[in-house]
Design a protein around this motif. Structure first.
Motif, PDB file in Angstrom:
ATOM      1  N   GLU A 227      51.744  25.737  56.238  1.00  0.00           N
ATOM      2  CA  GLU A 227      50.391  26.207  55.947  1.00  0.00           C
ATOM      3  C   GLU A 227      50.426  27.342  54.930  1.00  0.00           C
ATOM      4  N   THR A 228      49.426  27.376  54.077  1.00  0.00           N
ATOM      5  CA  THR A 228      49.294  28.430  53.081  1.00  0.00           C
ATOM      6  C   THR A 228      48.313  29.477  53.578  1.00  0.00           C
ATOM      7  N   ASP A 229      48.783  30.689  53.777  1.00  0.00           N
ATOM      8  CA  ASP A 229      47.931  31.804  54.250  1.00  0.00           C
ATOM      9  C   ASP A 229      47.226  31.456  55.551  1.00  0.00           C
TER      10      ASP A 229
ATOM     11  N   ASP B 158      45.989  28.731  56.541  1.00  0.00           N
ATOM     12  CA  ASP B 158      44.922  27.743  56.406  1.00  0.00           C
ATOM     13  C   ASP B 158      45.509  26.351  56.583  1.00  0.00           C
TER      14      ASP B 158
END
Length: 298
Positions: free
Chosen positions: A173-175, A177
């Motif tokens: 997941e990115t950040d 999210d």
């Protein structure tokens, strides 16, 4: 007279040296000058690195595409060739390998590459490598970036890619999210896969690992010829080409052959750059740039 003895001795020595040279040439067989071989390998290696790094850099920026990568890659390639220059490698000379050794080496590379293309693997489940590299290459080819908007299942996420079944492992997941994920692993090899698709569609994508393997064998024999007798360099190349671990990696979608290609080529370039020091210091920059590319491969 003493002068005649000296003259007779000098003529005899001259004839002996001439016959020795002919015997050496006959024993060694025909040779191909090293300058052409070095130039050909420099062109191939710098071209591969320039296009790959251009694609990776543009993908990080989110704007990778065949036109953009082509333009930036060609410009970077030209810059590397200018920095290397056309002057022959100086330093202590090594005997040129015999022509039959070079021809045999090319045959080994060609047969190995063709067999690996013929028996290429297919990985369509993105639960781990090699599947994650396939997913990364496909996503980059179609979307031009490294961040998958939509996550795994949402549109346009990984499930939107033709022929792939997306699973949870292998993505991050990115950040925090879940709808924006990054595919794990270094991304130079997925960039090569994307370039293969831009050039020749599915055929180019599937053949890319074997093409990388063939280039890696060429870089390996190039380096080996700098360190070993020509017959030993050929034997080592054959041993690598038929090694099971090697065959497995170049018939699947794994990043090890790309790392070996860049590492072998960087070592060969570094040897030539050191031999050309100090008249051509910019060659060290080219060798260093190629060596640094290895850090993006794994």
């Amino acid at each position: 007279p003493s002068w005649w003895k000296y003259r007779r001795r000098s003529v005899g020595e001259t004839v002996k040296e001439h016959m020795s040279e002919r015997l050496v040439k006959r024993e060694r067989g025909a040779v191909i000058p090293s300058g052409r071989r070095v130039r050909a390998m420099v062109v191939l290696v710098t071209g591969f690195v320039a296009v790959s790094m251009a694609g990776l850099t543009l993908a990080i920026a989110g704007v990778a595409g065949p036109l953009q990568v082509g333009v930036v890659g060609l410009a970077l390639w030209a810059a590397l060739l200018v920095l290397w220059g056309r002057a022959p490698v100086s330093g202590p000379a090594r005997p040129d390998p015999r022509t039959w050794v070079l021809v045999a080496g090319l045959l080994v590379i060609a047969v190995s590459g063709a067999a690996n293309v013929r028996h290429q693997g297919l990985y369509v489940l993105t639960n781990r490598d090699p599947g994650i590299y396939v997913a990364g290459g496909r996503w980059m080819a179609e979307h031009g970036n490294l961040v998958v908007d939509g996550g795994v299942e949402a549109v346009p996420g990984l499930d939107s890619l033709d022929g792939l079944v997306a699973a949870g492992a292998g993505q991050t997941e990115t950040d925090g999210d879940p709808n924006r994920i990054q595919i794990q692993g270094a991304h130079l090899f997925p960039t090569v896969l994307a370039v293969g698709e831009w050039v020749a569609g599915d055929v180019g994508f599937g053949a890319a690992p074997a093409v990388v393997g063939a280039l890696a064998l060429a870089a390996f024999v190039w380096l080996a010829l700098k360190l070993l007798p020509d017959w030993a360099a050929l034997a080592a190349t054959v041993a690598l080409a038929v090694d099971f671990a090697w065959i497995y990696t170049v018939r699947s979608y794994l990043s090890e052959p790309t790392l070996l290609l860049v590492s072998f080529a960087a070592a060969a370039l570094l040897l030539d750059a050191v031999a050309s020091w100090p008249p051509r210091p910019t060659r060290l920059a080219v060798a260093g740039f190629v060596a640094g590319t290895a850090l993006t491969a794994r």
